[in-house]
Design a protein around this motif. Structure first.
Motif, PDB file in Angstrom:
ATOM      1  N   GLN A  47      -2.480  -5.666  -4.267  1.00  0.00           N
ATOM      2  CA  GLN A  47      -2.862  -6.151  -5.601  1.00  0.00           C
ATOM      3  C   GLN A  47      -4.377  -6.171  -5.797  1.00  0.00           C
ATOM      4  N   THR A  48      -5.142  -6.248  -4.710  1.00  0.00           N
ATOM      5  CA  THR A  48      -6.599  -6.229  -4.850  1.00  0.00           C
ATOM      6  C   THR A  48      -7.099  -4.841  -5.223  1.00  0.00           C
ATOM      7  N   VAL A  49      -6.260  -3.832  -5.029  1.00  0.00           N
ATOM      8  CA  VAL A  49      -6.620  -2.452  -5.377  1.00  0.00           C
ATOM      9  C   VAL A  49      -6.208  -2.141  -6.810  1.00  0.00           C
ATOM     10  N   ALA A  50      -4.963  -2.474  -7.163  1.00  0.00           N
ATOM     11  CA  ALA A  50      -4.423  -2.186  -8.500  1.00  0.00           C
ATOM     12  C   ALA A  50      -3.138  -2.988  -8.680  1.00  0.00           C
ATOM     13  N   PRO A  51      -2.680  -3.170  -9.937  1.00  0.00           N
ATOM     14  CA  PRO A  51      -1.399  -3.851 -10.155  1.00  0.00           C
ATOM     15  C   PRO A  51      -0.263  -3.135  -9.421  1.00  0.00           C
ATOM     16  N   VAL A  52       0.641  -3.929  -8.839  1.00  0.00           N
ATOM     17  CA  VAL A  52       1.712  -3.395  -7.998  1.00  0.00           C
ATOM     18  C   VAL A  52       3.074  -3.655  -8.626  1.00  0.00           C
ATOM     19  N   ILE A  53       3.910  -2.634  -8.596  1.00  0.00           N
ATOM     20  CA  ILE A  53       5.336  -2.765  -8.905  1.00  0.00           C
ATOM     21  C   ILE A  53       6.059  -2.486  -7.601  1.00  0.00           C
ATOM     22  N   CYS A  54       6.825  -3.460  -7.113  1.00  0.00           N
ATOM     23  CA  CYS A  54       7.485  -3.322  -5.821  1.00  0.00           C
ATOM     24  C   CYS A  54       8.964  -3.645  -5.944  1.00  0.00           C
ATOM     25  N   VAL A  55       9.770  -2.907  -5.194  1.00  0.00           N
ATOM     26  CA  VAL A  55      11.191  -3.219  -5.085  1.00  0.00           C
ATOM     27  C   VAL A  55      11.489  -3.603  -3.638  1.00  0.00           C
ATOM     28  N   ILE A 109       1.577   5.652  -4.571  1.00  0.00           N
ATOM     29  CA  ILE A 109       2.966   5.357  -4.213  1.00  0.00           C
ATOM     30  C   ILE A 109       3.043   5.163  -2.707  1.00  0.00           C
ATOM     31  N   VAL A 110       3.595   4.004  -2.301  1.00  0.00           N
ATOM     32  CA  VAL A 110       3.749   3.681  -0.885  1.00  0.00           C
ATOM     33  C   VAL A 110       5.170   3.210  -0.627  1.00  0.00           C
ATOM     34  N   SER A 111       5.561   3.273   0.636  1.00  0.00           N
ATOM     35  CA  SER A 111       6.869   2.764   1.033  1.00  0.00           C
ATOM     36  C   SER A 111       6.899   2.596   2.541  1.00  0.00           C
ATOM     37  N   ASP A 112       7.855   1.809   2.984  1.00  0.00           N
ATOM     38  CA  ASP A 112       8.140   1.668   4.412  1.00  0.00           C
ATOM     39  C   ASP A 112       6.895   1.320   5.220  1.00  0.00           C
ATOM     40  N   LEU A 113       6.242   0.225   4.788  1.00  0.00           N
ATOM     41  CA  LEU A 113       5.060  -0.283   5.495  1.00  0.00           C
ATOM     42  C   LEU A 113       5.464  -0.949   6.809  1.00  0.00           C
ATOM     43  N   HIS A 114       6.624  -1.550   6.825  1.00  0.00           N
ATOM     44  CA  HIS A 114       7.168  -2.229   8.005  1.00  0.00           C
ATOM     45  C   HIS A 114       6.155  -3.169   8.655  1.00  0.00           C
ATOM     46  N   ILE A 171       0.007   0.809  -8.535  1.00  0.00           N
ATOM     47  CA  ILE A 171       0.643   1.119  -7.252  1.00  0.00           C
ATOM     48  C   ILE A 171       2.134   0.843  -7.377  1.00  0.00           C
ATOM     49  N   ILE A 172       2.930   1.787  -6.928  1.00  0.00           N
ATOM     50  CA  ILE A 172       4.383   1.622  -6.827  1.00  0.00           C
ATOM     51  C   ILE A 172       4.702   1.511  -5.342  1.00  0.00           C
ATOM     52  N   CYS A 173       5.466   0.482  -4.986  1.00  0.00           N
ATOM     53  CA  CYS A 173       5.906   0.299  -3.609  1.00  0.00           C
ATOM     54  C   CYS A 173       7.432   0.327  -3.579  1.00  0.00           C
ATOM     55  N   VAL A 210      15.069   8.732 -17.787  1.00  0.00           N
ATOM     56  CA  VAL A 210      14.294   8.662 -16.539  1.00  0.00           C
ATOM     57  C   VAL A 210      13.719  10.037 -16.220  1.00  0.00           C
ATOM     58  N   GLN A 211      12.406  10.065 -15.997  1.00  0.00           N
ATOM     59  CA  GLN A 211      11.712  11.306 -15.662  1.00  0.00           C
ATOM     60  C   GLN A 211      11.384  11.401 -14.179  1.00  0.00           C
ATOM     61  N   VAL A 212      11.164  10.231 -13.530  1.00  0.00           N
ATOM     62  CA  VAL A 212      10.781  10.206 -12.120  1.00  0.00           C
ATOM     63  C   VAL A 212      11.576   9.127 -11.397  1.00  0.00           C
ATOM     64  N   VAL A 213      12.161   9.499 -10.271  1.00  0.00           N
ATOM     65  CA  VAL A 213      12.789   8.542  -9.366  1.00  0.00           C
ATOM     66  C   VAL A 213      11.888   8.430  -8.149  1.00  0.00           C
ATOM     67  N   VAL A 214      11.492   7.198  -7.820  1.00  0.00           N
ATOM     68  CA  VAL A 214      10.718   6.939  -6.609  1.00  0.00           C
ATOM     69  C   VAL A 214      11.620   6.172  -5.656  1.00  0.00           C
ATOM     70  N   HIS A 215      11.698   6.640  -4.411  1.00  0.00           N
ATOM     71  CA  HIS A 215      12.470   5.935  -3.392  1.00  0.00           C
ATOM     72  C   HIS A 215      11.745   6.033  -2.068  1.00  0.00           C
ATOM     73  N   GLY A 216      12.205   5.260  -1.118  1.00  0.00           N
ATOM     74  CA  GLY A 216      11.691   5.302   0.246  1.00  0.00           C
ATOM     75  C   GLY A 216      12.850   5.488   1.194  1.00  0.00           C
ATOM     76  N   HIS A 217      12.882   4.685   2.249  1.00  0.00           N
ATOM     77  CA  HIS A 217      13.974   4.542   3.203  1.00  0.00           C
ATOM     78  C   HIS A 217      14.066   5.668   4.233  1.00  0.00           C
TER      79      HIS A 217
END
Length: 147
Positions: free
Chosen positions: A43-51, A5-10, A27-29, A91-98
């Motif tokens: 994506q070269t590491v694993a399939p990505v779901i990004c918002v 899980i990643v976020s806020d790469l900027h 990977i979740i972004c 929903v069991q898990v909420v993923v957020h960044g910000h």
């Protein structure tokens, strides 16, 4: 199953983050990528779901939210925590960044996870990602990795 899980790469993806993600199944972004080629690299590491994050408008092609089931666990993925509202009952898990601050907090039956920021940590935290382990349709572990 292992989820990175990643976020806020900027606009930057540290090599240490890519290294820490090696071996994950998905990977979740949670947004604020700012440069679409960074998603291609992930994506070269694993399939990505990004918002899309608030700094991504016109920069990446991603939805504002996603609600996948991964390893039998139902997720809600958004960028800003204030966009969560009341999660659907399944929903069991909420993923957020910000916020750029790591979070691993259970509220009721929902686990809230923020991986922090890989490039601009706040609140005294280190640059980080999260690694989530899913076993038998449930979250078994969440750990933060300094990058």
């Amino acid at each position: 199953m292992k989820i990175g899980i990643v976020s806020d790469l900027h606009g930057k993806l540290p090599g240490a983050a890519v290294e820490a993600l090696q071996g994950v199944d998905r990977i979740i972004c949670a947004g604020d990528v700012e440069r679409e080629p960074l998603l291609w690299e992930l994506q070269t590491v694993a399939p990505v779901i990004c918002v899309m994050g608030n700094n991504d408008y016109g920069r990446i092609d991603a939805p504002f939210w996603a609600s996948p089931t991964i390893g039998g666990v139902k997720f809600l993925i958004v960028h800003r925590p204030e966009d969560v509202g009341v999660p659907a009952p399944d929903v069991q898990v909420v993923v957020h960044g910000h916020t750029h601050i790591p979070r691993n907090q259970r509220i009721g039956n929902v686990l809230y996870v923020n991986p922090g920021s890989t490039t601009r940590p706040r609140g005294g935290s280190d640059p980080s990602i999260a690694i989530m382990e899913i076993e038998d349709g449930a979250v078994a572990d969440v750990r933060f990795v300094t990058v």
